[in-house]
Design an enzyme around this catalytic site. Sequence first.
Site, PDB file in Angstrom:
ATOM      1  N   ARG A 189       0.839  -1.208   0.000  1.00  0.00           N
ATOM      2  CA  ARG A 189       0.000   0.000   0.000  1.00  0.00           C
ATOM      3  C   ARG A 189       0.871   1.254   0.000  1.00  0.00           C
ATOM      4  O   ARG A 189       0.656   2.172  -0.779  1.00  0.00           O
ATOM      5  CB  ARG A 189      -0.925  -0.020   1.218  1.00  0.00           C
ATOM      6  CG  ARG A 189      -2.233  -0.768   1.014  1.00  0.00           C
ATOM      7  CD  ARG A 189      -2.073  -2.170   0.438  1.00  0.00           C
ATOM      8  NE  ARG A 189      -3.349  -2.870   0.357  1.00  0.00           N
ATOM      9  CZ  ARG A 189      -3.869  -3.592   1.346  1.00  0.00           C
ATOM     10  NH1 ARG A 189      -3.212  -3.740   2.485  1.00  0.00           N
ATOM     11  NH2 ARG A 189      -5.032  -4.187   1.194  1.00  0.00           N
ATOM     12  N   ASP A 235      -7.212 -14.132   1.122  1.00  0.00           N
ATOM     13  CA  ASP A 235      -8.294 -13.476   1.853  1.00  0.00           C
ATOM     14  C   ASP A 235      -9.067 -12.527   0.940  1.00  0.00           C
ATOM     15  O   ASP A 235      -8.591 -12.102  -0.107  1.00  0.00           O
ATOM     16  CB  ASP A 235      -7.729 -12.685   3.032  1.00  0.00           C
ATOM     17  CG  ASP A 235      -6.823 -11.562   2.564  1.00  0.00           C
ATOM     18  OD1 ASP A 235      -5.963 -11.839   1.708  1.00  0.00           O
ATOM     19  OD2 ASP A 235      -6.959 -10.422   3.034  1.00  0.00           O
ATOM     20  N   GLU A 236     -10.262 -12.201   1.372  1.00  0.00           N
ATOM     21  CA  GLU A 236     -11.070 -11.134   0.778  1.00  0.00           C
ATOM     22  C   GLU A 236     -11.119 -11.229  -0.751  1.00  0.00           C
ATOM     23  O   GLU A 236     -10.979 -10.221  -1.450  1.00  0.00           O
ATOM     24  CB  GLU A 236     -10.542  -9.766   1.224  1.00  0.00           C
ATOM     25  CG  GLU A 236     -10.676  -9.542   2.727  1.00  0.00           C
ATOM     26  CD  GLU A 236     -10.220  -8.170   3.173  1.00  0.00           C
ATOM     27  OE1 GLU A 236     -10.746  -7.686   4.195  1.00  0.00           O
ATOM     28  OE2 GLU A 236      -9.327  -7.585   2.527  1.00  0.00           O
ATOM     29  N   TYR A 254      -3.825  -5.726  15.325  1.00  0.00           N
ATOM     30  CA  TYR A 254      -3.692  -4.915  14.119  1.00  0.00           C
ATOM     31  C   TYR A 254      -3.198  -3.533  14.553  1.00  0.00           C
ATOM     32  O   TYR A 254      -3.959  -2.734  15.103  1.00  0.00           O
ATOM     33  CB  TYR A 254      -5.032  -4.809  13.387  1.00  0.00           C
ATOM     34  CG  TYR A 254      -5.222  -5.868  12.330  1.00  0.00           C
ATOM     35  CD1 TYR A 254      -4.740  -7.157  12.515  1.00  0.00           C
ATOM     36  CD2 TYR A 254      -5.881  -5.576  11.135  1.00  0.00           C
ATOM     37  CE1 TYR A 254      -4.902  -8.126  11.540  1.00  0.00           C
ATOM     38  CE2 TYR A 254      -6.048  -6.539  10.156  1.00  0.00           C
ATOM     39  CZ  TYR A 254      -5.563  -7.812  10.354  1.00  0.00           C
ATOM     40  OH  TYR A 254      -5.715  -8.767   9.379  1.00  0.00           O
ATOM     41  N   TRP A 297      -0.702  -2.786   8.573  1.00  0.00           N
ATOM     42  CA  TRP A 297      -1.221  -2.453   7.235  1.00  0.00           C
ATOM     43  C   TRP A 297      -1.053  -0.951   7.019  1.00  0.00           C
ATOM     44  O   TRP A 297      -1.382  -0.148   7.890  1.00  0.00           O
ATOM     45  CB  TRP A 297      -2.691  -2.861   7.123  1.00  0.00           C
ATOM     46  CG  TRP A 297      -2.911  -4.324   7.351  1.00  0.00           C
ATOM     47  CD1 TRP A 297      -3.438  -4.923   8.460  1.00  0.00           C
ATOM     48  CD2 TRP A 297      -2.595  -5.392   6.449  1.00  0.00           C
ATOM     49  NE1 TRP A 297      -3.471  -6.285   8.301  1.00  0.00           N
ATOM     50  CE2 TRP A 297      -2.966  -6.608   7.078  1.00  0.00           C
ATOM     51  CE3 TRP A 297      -2.050  -5.438   5.169  1.00  0.00           C
ATOM     52  CZ2 TRP A 297      -2.788  -7.851   6.473  1.00  0.00           C
ATOM     53  CZ3 TRP A 297      -1.881  -6.668   4.567  1.00  0.00           C
ATOM     54  CH2 TRP A 297      -2.253  -7.857   5.207  1.00  0.00           C
ATOM     55  N   THR A 298      -0.572  -0.560   5.847  1.00  0.00           N
ATOM     56  CA  THR A 298      -0.054   0.799   5.703  1.00  0.00           C
ATOM     57  C   THR A 298      -0.899   1.721   4.826  1.00  0.00           C
ATOM     58  O   THR A 298      -0.403   2.738   4.337  1.00  0.00           O
ATOM     59  CB  THR A 298       1.379   0.754   5.137  1.00  0.00           C
ATOM     60  OG1 THR A 298       1.362   0.141   3.835  1.00  0.00           O
ATOM     61  CG2 THR A 298       2.307  -0.008   6.062  1.00  0.00           C
TER      62      THR A 298
END
Length: 540
Positions: free
Chosen positions: A147, A313-314, A405, A455-456
């Site tokens: 990201r 995932d997702e 997270y 997560w960025t």
Amino acid sequence: MGLIPAPRHISRNPSGRGRLGRATRLVAGPGTEGVARWLRATVGAATGLPLAEGGGADDAGGRIVLSVDPALPAEHYRLVVDGSQCRVQGGDAAGVLWAAQTLRQLLGPDAFRRAPVRPEREWDLPAVTVEDGPRFRWRGLMLDVARHFMPKEGVLRYLDLMAAHKLNVFHFHLTDDQGWRVEIKKYPRLTETGSWRARTKFGHRASPLWEEKPHGGHYTQDDIREIVAYAAERHITVVPEIDVPGHSQAAIAAYPELGNTDVVDTSALTVWDNWGISPNVLAPTDNTLRFYEGVFEELLELFPSEFVHVGGDECLKDQWRRSPTAQARIAELGLADEDGLQAWFVGHFADWLAARGRRLIGWDEILEGGLAPGAAVSSWRGYAGGVAAAQAGHDVVMCPEQQVYLDYRQHAGADEPVPIGYVRTLEDVYRFEPVPEQLTPEQARHVLGTQANVWTEAMEDHARVDYQTFPRLAAFAEVAWGRLPVPADRDFAGFERRMAVHYRRLDALGVAYRPPAGPHPWQRRPGVAGRPLDGPPPSR
């Protein structure tokens, strides 16, 4: 002394304080040569002491003696400061390094600098015996560089920060919808096209703000070799992640034939500039399988880790539902639905990796539709996936979003920069328990360990990564390392007292952590939207 993680056992020795000076010698026994290099490069640089190669037992300036003691378990250590002698012992080279990290903490915060602030100083050590060892074999940090790209120097810095906290698995999230970050020589457009996006959403995806300039970057294969070697010197295993079959828009933008071309004009796709879950997923074709086999062939040459992470995932399946090609594949394989198709896709790579002596690991969605024997699960959607996996005989890494997270906000105050997800304070992380209570002792043995995830999307540079990660990573490290009481009985007040010392170490290391009293003015992001406090957590 403020040791973090707190050791299992520490006792005072009657001999009085130890002291390091310019005449102190360093003796490296067989198997400890790498730790000796690390000590000279870090503690030697910070103190200005040469730590010359050791001589006899009568060295007037004292000695630091590194040795492997086979009687100790792997990664366990014993550190004895006894007058002019400092014995640094481990069950293996990793244990010796963890003992040396504790020695560095005992020297005080200035031992974490890159050069001496008082060059003529002698360095006192408390006369203690420290005996310690980890609870888990997997003590991880996941860093998302897809990201927002983190240049190589920043990655090496984070490996140093991990080692300082006795963390030993670096989960390297290298690909996503917003960027592809690793050079694959067979497919050069993955980085020529897939590593750059035209602009970037600033803040949460609901924000109206954009940074209107290209963002990107990637690691060459030599960069990766350097990162892996640097990690290995610190006894950190690097686990790469190449996300399939979802979170793949960057790859499809580079090679449109990878997408569902029968329902989408994939030639018009670009690397995604927004956050969330892209509907553009890989086509379940033989061409896609062969393409990613080529990717993984090069990856296995770069990363010697037992595990390779494939995401999983997702994966939005709307395109598969509309795709005649995907529906024909479901019929051909006799599958029940699109979940079964994803399980088949992931299972192909589980078998492919197993045939090459590696193991697949993926996010807990890979349990849906069945999972190949030997594959492992990263449980992120709470504990449920980890419980189901362990009960089915699969190994598990616990990283539930509600607890670890680290992109989630640290306080409910209005000054938190780009506040995302749940409020998770330093105390919340300290009271995290990785092993679900409903597992039997036999099932609990499948919990390899635990991991904090960074997560960025809302972290545009290393200072923002520091702010979100620290000081909570210090609390996480203690949870991952130690055998703590049940969460309600943990001594958080005692941990805070030790953190008062540890903040000075982080200062010396240049870590832009969140201060206990709240963000500095320059750490805030006024006017940049986050997720509302009472809203659900964001997707990963």
